[in-house]
Design an enzyme around this catalytic site. Sequence first.
Site, PDB file in Angstrom:
ATOM      1  N   ILE A  70       0.841  -1.196   0.000  1.00  0.00           N
ATOM      2  CA  ILE A  70       0.000   0.000   0.000  1.00  0.00           C
ATOM      3  C   ILE A  70       0.875   1.244   0.000  1.00  0.00           C
ATOM      4  O   ILE A  70       1.862   1.331   0.735  1.00  0.00           O
ATOM      5  CB  ILE A  70      -0.946   0.003   1.212  1.00  0.00           C
ATOM      6  CG1 ILE A  70      -2.005  -1.092   1.053  1.00  0.00           C
ATOM      7  CG2 ILE A  70      -1.635   1.354   1.382  1.00  0.00           C
ATOM      8  CD1 ILE A  70      -3.040  -1.115   2.148  1.00  0.00           C
ATOM      9  N   GLY A 126       0.526  -5.504   0.909  1.00  0.00           N
ATOM     10  CA  GLY A 126      -0.720  -5.609   0.157  1.00  0.00           C
ATOM     11  C   GLY A 126      -0.607  -6.482  -1.071  1.00  0.00           C
ATOM     12  O   GLY A 126      -1.602  -7.057  -1.524  1.00  0.00           O
ATOM     13  N   ASP A 129      -1.449  -9.841   0.134  1.00  0.00           N
ATOM     14  CA  ASP A 129      -2.909  -9.905   0.297  1.00  0.00           C
ATOM     15  C   ASP A 129      -3.571 -10.251  -1.034  1.00  0.00           C
ATOM     16  O   ASP A 129      -4.475 -11.093  -1.094  1.00  0.00           O
ATOM     17  CB  ASP A 129      -3.458  -8.548   0.774  1.00  0.00           C
ATOM     18  CG  ASP A 129      -3.090  -8.230   2.211  1.00  0.00           C
ATOM     19  OD1 ASP A 129      -3.309  -9.080   3.081  1.00  0.00           O
ATOM     20  OD2 ASP A 129      -2.584  -7.126   2.454  1.00  0.00           O
ATOM     21  N   GLU A 149       3.505  -5.991   7.036  1.00  0.00           N
ATOM     22  CA  GLU A 149       2.749  -5.017   7.823  1.00  0.00           C
ATOM     23  C   GLU A 149       3.300  -4.767   9.222  1.00  0.00           C
ATOM     24  O   GLU A 149       3.266  -3.629   9.712  1.00  0.00           O
ATOM     25  CB  GLU A 149       1.279  -5.447   7.908  1.00  0.00           C
ATOM     26  CG  GLU A 149       0.475  -5.174   6.640  1.00  0.00           C
ATOM     27  CD  GLU A 149       0.628  -6.236   5.571  1.00  0.00           C
ATOM     28  OE1 GLU A 149      -0.077  -6.166   4.560  1.00  0.00           O
ATOM     29  OE2 GLU A 149       1.468  -7.149   5.756  1.00  0.00           O
ATOM     30  N   ASP A 157      -4.575  -6.481   7.388  1.00  0.00           N
ATOM     31  CA  ASP A 157      -6.031  -6.549   7.496  1.00  0.00           C
ATOM     32  C   ASP A 157      -6.756  -6.685   6.163  1.00  0.00           C
ATOM     33  O   ASP A 157      -7.973  -6.495   6.089  1.00  0.00           O
ATOM     34  CB  ASP A 157      -6.570  -5.314   8.243  1.00  0.00           C
ATOM     35  CG  ASP A 157      -6.167  -3.990   7.602  1.00  0.00           C
ATOM     36  OD1 ASP A 157      -5.601  -4.001   6.493  1.00  0.00           O
ATOM     37  OD2 ASP A 157      -6.413  -2.935   8.227  1.00  0.00           O
TER      38      ASP A 157
END
Length: 276
Positions: A70, A126, A129, A149, A157
């Site tokens: 991110i 991310g 993810d 993270e 998350d």
Amino acid sequence: MEENYKSLKIKQKSPDSRVFCLFIDRPSRGNALSADFFTEFPAALSSLDQNPEAGVIILSGVGNHFCTGIDLQLLNFISQETRAADTGRTGEKLRRVIKLLQRAVTAIEECRKPVIAAVHGACLGGGVDIITACDVRYSTENAFFSVKEVDLAITADLGSLQRLPGIVGFGNAMELALTARRFSGLEAKDLGLVTRVFSTKEALEKGVAEIAESIAAKSPLAVTGTKRVLIQSRDLTLDQGLDYVATWNSGVLLSDDLTEAKSAQLHKRKPLYAKL
């Protein structure tokens, strides 16, 4: 298919191919995930899902990396925009933002068409993810991964902590998430995070394209059904999973695709299926 996206681009492999490439397209930022990405990505997947010409989607990154996570500017923006008069309201606003970001990643699983991740360079935070939500994953040998993270003082998350244990095992997922250590494409293969590694980016692109074309040549109903049943069965008991697939096949098994498959085998020819 040419769409106007700020963070993505879509390209059909060839005019007669049912394979479409979806690129994360922010190479100057290492394909870091921007605010635009989280609105454009589910829209792009929905567009491909509804496109009868598309049978399989290859997800990759433009430039030197797949995805470096991110964008920190987005994290700063979220921090500022979710501030409210008290901590309770700040938390409630932040939860809605997190759920919005989660839905963008889950859009991969909701897409009827198989999504194949082709990873080169960095796949961090991310990026992990995203690939854990993909249906199949491949990488170059020297690609590198990190569940990053905790190094940013964040609990991941967007899905890694939920999906990764089912892919690499609970213990491996715990170790990777707690240490945030970097691991290579070769180790990712050993862990089961990727199915196969390729020596170069060029070999990755060629190999994944061949795999995608082979899937795209199969019955669209069977491919879509296989993806949906596997994803649904992941969180069901054996009996529940068997009941689900029985219900699914009761609706689609007796199709023109089945007739075509039997005819093709009988006459020793390639089957030709209607688009979905």
